[in-house]
Design a protein around this motif. Sequence first.
Motif, short mmCIF file in Angstrom:
data_model
loop_
_atom_site.label_atom_id
_atom_site.label_comp_id
_atom_site.label_asym_id
_atom_site.label_seq_id
_atom_site.Cartn_x
_atom_site.Cartn_y
_atom_site.Cartn_z
N GLU A 1 1.40 64.46 -19.35
CA GLU A 1 1.67 65.89 -19.31
C GLU A 1 3.11 66.26 -19.64
OE1 GLU A 1 -0.61 68.19 -19.01
OE2 GLU A 1 -2.15 66.65 -18.84
N ASP A 2 3.98 65.30 -19.92
CA ASP A 2 5.38 65.64 -20.17
C ASP A 2 5.53 66.59 -21.35
OD1 ASP A 2 6.09 64.09 -18.06
OD2 ASP A 2 6.88 62.41 -19.23
N LEU A 3 4.70 66.41 -22.37
CA LEU A 3 4.78 67.26 -23.56
C LEU A 3 3.75 68.38 -23.54
CD1 LEU A 3 5.45 64.60 -26.35
CD2 LEU A 3 7.08 66.17 -25.29
N ALA A 4 3.16 68.64 -22.38
CA ALA A 4 2.16 69.71 -22.27
C ALA A 4 2.71 71.06 -22.72
CB ALA A 4 1.62 69.79 -20.84
N GLY B 1 6.19 71.81 -38.07
CA GLY B 1 6.59 70.50 -38.59
C GLY B 1 7.08 69.62 -37.46
N VAL B 2 7.10 68.33 -37.70
CA VAL B 2 7.51 67.38 -36.66
C VAL B 2 8.94 67.63 -36.23
CG1 VAL B 2 7.89 64.95 -36.14
CG2 VAL B 2 5.86 65.64 -37.40
N ASP B 3 9.82 67.92 -37.17
CA ASP B 3 11.23 68.13 -36.82
C ASP B 3 11.40 69.34 -35.90
OD1 ASP B 3 12.10 65.94 -38.28
OD2 ASP B 3 12.37 67.11 -40.12
N GLU B 4 10.70 70.44 -36.21
CA GLU B 4 10.78 71.63 -35.36
C GLU B 4 10.23 71.34 -33.96
OE1 GLU B 4 9.05 76.20 -35.02
OE2 GLU B 4 8.42 74.89 -36.66
N LEU B 5 9.11 70.64 -33.90
CA LEU B 5 8.52 70.32 -32.60
C LEU B 5 9.43 69.41 -31.80
CD1 LEU B 5 4.84 69.74 -33.81
CD2 LEU B 5 5.71 71.71 -32.52
N ALA B 6 10.05 68.46 -32.45
CA ALA B 6 10.97 67.56 -31.76
C ALA B 6 12.16 68.33 -31.20
CB ALA B 6 11.45 66.46 -32.72
N ARG B 7 12.67 69.31 -31.97
CA ARG B 7 13.78 70.13 -31.47
C ARG B 7 13.35 70.92 -30.24
NH1 ARG B 7 14.74 70.99 -37.00
NH2 ARG B 7 13.64 72.99 -36.94
N ARG B 8 12.16 71.47 -30.26
CA ARG B 8 11.67 72.23 -29.11
C ARG B 8 11.51 71.34 -27.88
NH1 ARG B 8 9.73 77.28 -29.63
NH2 ARG B 8 9.75 78.17 -31.71
N ALA B 9 11.21 70.08 -28.14
CA ALA B 9 11.06 69.13 -27.03
C ALA B 9 12.38 68.50 -26.62
CB ALA B 9 10.07 68.03 -27.41
N HIS B 10 13.46 68.84 -27.36
CA HIS B 10 14.79 68.28 -27.10
C HIS B 10 14.76 66.75 -27.19
CE1 HIS B 10 15.90 72.31 -25.83
NE2 HIS B 10 14.92 72.30 -24.94
N MET B 11 14.12 66.27 -28.25
CA MET B 11 14.03 64.84 -28.49
C MET B 11 14.34 64.56 -29.95
SD MET B 11 10.42 63.88 -26.63
CE MET B 11 10.15 64.17 -24.87
N PHE C 1 10.08 61.71 -30.18
CA PHE C 1 9.01 62.69 -30.01
C PHE C 1 7.68 62.14 -30.51
CE2 PHE C 1 6.48 66.16 -31.92
CZ PHE C 1 6.18 66.86 -30.77
N ILE C 2 7.70 61.54 -31.69
CA ILE C 2 6.45 60.99 -32.24
C ILE C 2 5.91 59.90 -31.33
CG2 ILE C 2 5.49 59.62 -34.14
CD1 ILE C 2 7.41 61.11 -36.02
N ARG C 3 6.80 59.04 -30.83
CA ARG C 3 6.35 57.95 -29.95
C ARG C 3 5.77 58.49 -28.66
NH1 ARG C 3 9.06 55.75 -25.96
NH2 ARG C 3 11.04 56.55 -26.73
N ARG C 4 6.44 59.47 -28.05
CA ARG C 4 5.96 60.03 -26.78
C ARG C 4 4.66 60.81 -26.99
NH1 ARG C 4 10.00 60.95 -22.98
NH2 ARG C 4 8.37 61.95 -21.72
N PHE C 5 4.57 61.53 -28.09
CA PHE C 5 3.36 62.29 -28.37
C PHE C 5 2.18 61.33 -28.53
CE2 PHE C 5 0.37 65.12 -30.35
CZ PHE C 5 0.76 66.41 -29.97
N GLN C 6 2.40 60.24 -29.24
CA GLN C 6 1.36 59.23 -29.44
C GLN C 6 0.93 58.64 -28.10
OE1 GLN C 6 0.21 58.05 -32.64
NE2 GLN C 6 -1.30 56.78 -31.59
N GLN C 7 1.89 58.39 -27.23
CA GLN C 7 1.57 57.82 -25.92
C GLN C 7 0.72 58.76 -25.09
OE1 GLN C 7 5.49 57.01 -24.39
NE2 GLN C 7 5.60 54.95 -25.28
N GLU C 8 1.01 60.06 -25.18
CA GLU C 8 0.31 61.04 -24.35
C GLU C 8 -1.05 61.46 -24.90
OE1 GLU C 8 2.31 64.41 -22.85
OE2 GLU C 8 4.09 63.31 -22.20
N THR C 9 -1.23 61.41 -26.22
CA THR C 9 -2.47 61.93 -26.81
C THR C 9 -3.27 60.87 -27.57
OG1 THR C 9 -1.43 62.54 -28.92
CG2 THR C 9 -1.36 64.16 -27.12
#
Length: 320
Positions: free
Chosen positions: A209-212, A227-237, A242-250
Motif C-alpha cells: 500500500e505504500d504507493l496506493a 509517464g514513469v518520470d512524472e509518476l516517480a516525481r509524484r512519489a518522490h522517488m 519507483f519502478i522497482r517498488r511499483f513492481q513489488q506492490e503490484t
Amino acid sequence: MSVVEGHRVAVLALPGVLPLDLGIAVQTFGSGPHYQVTVCTDPTAGPVCSGGFTVATSAGLEALRDADTVVVPGYQVPDTPVPAASLAALRSAHARGARMVSICTGAFALAAAGLLDGRPATTHWQDAAALQRLYPTIEVRPNQLYVDDGDVLTSAGVTAGVDLCLHVIRRDYGAAAANARARSLVAPPQRPGGQAQFIERFRPAPLGEDLAPIRAWMLDNLTHRQGVDELARRAHMSRRTFIRRFQQETGTSPMAWLTAARIDRARELLETTTTPVEEVARLSGLGSPAAFRATFHRYVDTSPAGYRATFRAGPAANRC
C-alpha cells in the motif's frame, strides 16, 4: 476419436458439485439423439450435496469404464482432495482411450489425477492461480474460454462450459448438429475457445500500500498523459526505485498497470452507458479510436462494439 450414434457420456458428480455445471453437461449432451448420458457418483465419497439438493443416482464409478467421454463438472471447494477411487477411475478411463472433459473447477480433479501434467488447460479465472500453484506443470491459460488438447478438454465457468460442450458436439457430429443444439439451448452457436474470459478486472490487485496514493491518482487521471518520470516525481522517488517498488506492490510495471486500469474503465463505460466508442476511447485514456480498438481487442479478444453487445443488457457472467 471414432464417433458413432449412442456415444456414451459419463458425468461424474463429485462432492459439492455445482448444480449449473452438472446441468450443463446433462442438458447439452442428454437432450439429443447422439449421446447416452449417465450421471454417476463415487460411493466411497459419501452423499453428493450442493446448493440444497442431493444427487441420487444408481450409477457408480463403473460408468467410467464404459464411457467414450467423461465429463467432470465443477465443484465448490476445488482444492478439496478428490477421493482416491475417483482419481483411479479417471486415470483408468483416460488410459483406455476415453475423452476427458472438465467444466470450470472440474479441472482440479483432472489435475489431481495427473491428466493435465504438461498440458494446456483452463478453469474459472478466479481459480486459475490456485490451479497453477497446486499443479505447476500445467500450462494454465486463465484468459481462455476453453482449451481443446485433443483427448483432454477443459473450460472456464458456466457459459464457457456450454461453449465447450457445443464444441464437442461440433467436433463429433458437425456444425449442423452443434447449431441445432445451440438453438435449443438459446445459446451462441460457437465462441472460439481462445476468446478471453471476461474477468472482473485486468489490473492486478496490489500486494502493498505504500504507493496506493499514486495508484489512486493514476485512476483519477486516466485521461491525463502519464509517464514513469512524472509518476516517480509524484512519489518522490527516483525512476529506478519507483519502478522497482511499483513492481513489488503490484507484480507489474507502472505502464502495464495503467493500461489495464484504462481497459477496466473502458469496459465499465461500455457495460453501463451508451457513450459512443470514440468518447469511451478518450475517457479511458486509450488514445485515438483506432488505437483504442486495437488495445481493447488485444486485452479482451473482442471489439469494443462486440463487448458492449454482449454485456450492455446485463452484467458479466457470474462464477460457476
